[in-house]
Design an enzyme around this catalytic site. Structure first.
Site, short mmCIF file in Angstrom:
data_model
loop_
_atom_site.label_atom_id
_atom_site.label_comp_id
_atom_site.label_asym_id
_atom_site.label_seq_id
_atom_site.Cartn_x
_atom_site.Cartn_y
_atom_site.Cartn_z
N THR A 1 4.25 3.10 5.65
CA THR A 1 3.38 2.18 5.37
C THR A 1 2.06 3.24 6.44
O THR A 1 2.98 3.50 7.45
CB THR A 1 2.72 0.76 5.84
OG1 THR A 1 1.38 1.30 6.38
CG2 THR A 1 3.93 0.41 7.29
N ASP B 1 0.13 2.96 8.42
CA ASP B 1 -0.13 1.67 10.04
C ASP B 1 0.37 1.87 11.05
O ASP B 1 0.31 1.32 12.09
CB ASP B 1 -0.13 0.08 8.87
CG ASP B 1 -1.43 0.52 7.73
OD1 ASP B 1 -2.11 0.82 8.08
OD2 ASP B 1 -1.42 -0.86 7.08
N ASP C 1 3.14 -0.21 11.87
CA ASP C 1 2.90 -1.89 12.08
C ASP C 1 4.22 -2.03 12.26
O ASP C 1 4.35 -3.53 11.87
CB ASP C 1 1.79 -2.48 11.48
CG ASP C 1 1.47 -2.42 10.10
OD1 ASP C 1 2.93 -1.88 9.88
OD2 ASP C 1 0.45 -3.43 9.58
N ARG D 1 0.79 -4.94 -4.70
CA ARG D 1 1.38 -6.39 -3.94
C ARG D 1 0.87 -7.49 -4.77
O ARG D 1 0.09 -7.43 -6.18
CB ARG D 1 -0.44 -6.33 -3.89
CG ARG D 1 -1.25 -4.52 -2.46
CD ARG D 1 -2.27 -5.36 -1.22
NE ARG D 1 -2.72 -3.66 -0.62
CZ ARG D 1 -1.84 -3.41 0.06
NH1 ARG D 1 -0.47 -4.21 0.76
NH2 ARG D 1 -2.52 -2.53 1.23
N ASP E 1 4.96 -4.40 5.95
CA ASP E 1 6.10 -6.66 5.60
C ASP E 1 5.53 -7.88 4.96
O ASP E 1 6.94 -7.46 4.98
CB ASP E 1 5.30 -6.38 7.10
CG ASP E 1 3.41 -6.27 6.65
OD1 ASP E 1 3.08 -5.94 6.11
OD2 ASP E 1 2.79 -6.72 8.16
N ARG F 1 -4.75 -1.46 9.97
CA ARG F 1 -5.20 -3.15 9.38
C ARG F 1 -5.18 -4.36 10.75
O ARG F 1 -6.48 -3.81 11.01
CB ARG F 1 -3.95 -3.42 8.89
CG ARG F 1 -4.03 -4.50 7.87
CD ARG F 1 -2.79 -5.21 7.40
NE ARG F 1 -2.87 -4.63 6.39
CZ ARG F 1 -2.62 -4.92 5.41
NH1 ARG F 1 -2.77 -5.95 4.94
NH2 ARG F 1 -1.89 -4.07 3.99
N GLY G 1 0.54 -1.42 -0.08
CA GLY G 1 0.13 0.49 0.03
C GLY G 1 1.12 0.88 0.22
O GLY G 1 1.37 1.27 0.77
O1 F6P Z 1 -0.84 -0.98 4.89
C1 F6P Z 1 -1.69 -0.12 4.31
C2 F6P Z 1 -3.44 -0.17 3.96
O2 F6P Z 1 -3.72 1.62 4.28
C3 F6P Z 1 -4.12 -0.63 5.25
O3 F6P Z 1 -4.42 0.18 6.31
C4 F6P Z 1 -5.31 -1.29 4.99
O4 F6P Z 1 -6.05 -2.41 6.12
C5 F6P Z 1 -4.89 -1.85 3.84
O5 F6P Z 1 -3.72 -1.32 3.47
C6 F6P Z 1 -6.13 -1.40 1.83
O6 F6P Z 1 -5.40 -2.35 1.34
P1 F6P Z 1 -5.85 -2.04 -0.69
O7 F6P Z 1 -5.67 -0.37 -0.44
O8 F6P Z 1 -5.15 -2.86 -1.00
O9 F6P Z 1 -7.41 -1.55 -0.60
#
Ligand code: F6P
Length: 319
Positions: free
Chosen positions: A125, A127, A129, A72, A103, A171, A11
């Protein structure tokens, strides 16, 4: 080491561009050639590798997102895919790689390191995390977005005597939610690290309403429950109009804050220095405002990110 590569993965996060810029400018400063890998590990596998010069990163420090693109790419777990990726790097004469991401991105960097290709991870990120760092690039910007959203919700909630449930990203990490709750003065905070008892929450809100509380903000991390249903349940139990707002990807965009830009610049420049010292398999962090680095394998396998209990407790104390 003469040529290095840089990619962003997972992300996106505001400040990634500042980190890429730092890698490019620091690399050129030290006489290296720098290549950008587009679209994360997917682009690495598909040989989307382009040379970057100082002008490639002009004016990007102010921009959210990542101009290299991100993706991803779960296929990177397969060894055959990684072997082809390393072949692409070697084809371009690249002998060190900086990976900016969360991660999943660290996992890819760890695997490449295990295959003998030197990689440095930079935590990018929203997050917050990632183990081995107090902050990740993008967290501060996303936090400011969430706080501004809470401020706006409070205005309209107080005009209408409503309760507002606001879902915040993260997340499975409650840092963004509890920090936004403290800065935004939210009345209730729900994070994944603490067991959620909906009955207890509704009871507390109900008591608040009975005591004359006119409006309230419930800050809740994503992936805990269905916030639209929670809002309906709160309304049914309290008789107060309740609305749910999911902040979603709005939190991932926008101009990075100065704090994110500075941290990204420091980490990017330092990552290049590590590669020049012949170090691979490290991941960058900011701890007690010092730039640090850890073994990336150790970081993924053994280091755990501690739950920010102080922030969570503070949001409860100040309510
Ligand atoms: O890891 C960053 C994040 O924005 C999280 O907070 C969220 O759960 C996820 O990515 C959303 O993923 P996507 O952009 O693939 O919907």
């Amino acid at each position: 080491i003469k040529r290095i590569g840089v990619l962003t993965s997972g992300g996106d996060a505001p400040g990634m561009n500042a980190a890429i810029r730092a890698v490019v400018r620091a690399g050129l400063h030290h006489g290296l050639e720098v290549f950008g890998i587009q679209n994360g590990y997917a682009g690495l596998h598909q040989d989307q590798i382009v040379p970057l010069d100082r002008h490639s990163v002009s004016d990007v420090i102010t921009r959210g997102g990542t101009f290299l693109g991100s993706a991803r790419f779960p296929e990177f777990k397969e060894e055959a895919v990684r072997v082809e990726a390393v072949q692409n790097l070697k084809k371009h004469g690249i002998d060190g790689l900086v990976v900016i991401g969360g991660d999943g991105s660290y996992m890819g960097a760890m695997r490449l390191t295990e295959m003998g290709f030197p990689c440095i991870g930079i935590p990018g990120t929203i997050d917050n995390d990632i183990a081995g760092t107090d902050y990740t690039i993008g967290f501060d910007t996303a936090l400011n977005v969430a706080v501004e959203a809470i401020d706006r919700l409070r205005d309209t909630c107080s005009s209408h005597n409503r309760i507002s449930v606001v879902e915040i990203m993260g997340r499975h990490c409650g840092d963004l939610t509890s920090s936004a709750a403290v800065a935004g003065g939210a009345e209730y905070v729900i994070v994944p690290e603490v067991a959620f008892d909906q009955h207890e929450l509704i009871q507390q809100i109900h008591e608040g309403v009975a005591k004359g509380k006119k409006h309230a903000i419930v800050a809740i991390c994503e992936n805990v429950c269905d916030v639209n249903q929670l809002a309906k349940d709160i309304q049914a139990a309290t008789g107060r109009d309740t609305r749910a707002t999911i902040l979603g990807h709005i939190q991932r965009g926008g101009t990075p804050t100065a704090a994110d830009r500075i941290m990204a610049s420091r980490m990017g420049a330092h990552a290049v220095e590590l590669l020049l010292e012949g170090l691979g398999g490290r991941c960058m962090g900011l701890q007690n405002n010092h730039i640090v680095h850890h073994d990336i394998i150790d970081c993924i396998k053994h280091l755990r990110r501690p739950f920010n209990e102080e922030m969570y407790q503070l949001s409860n104390t100040l309510f």
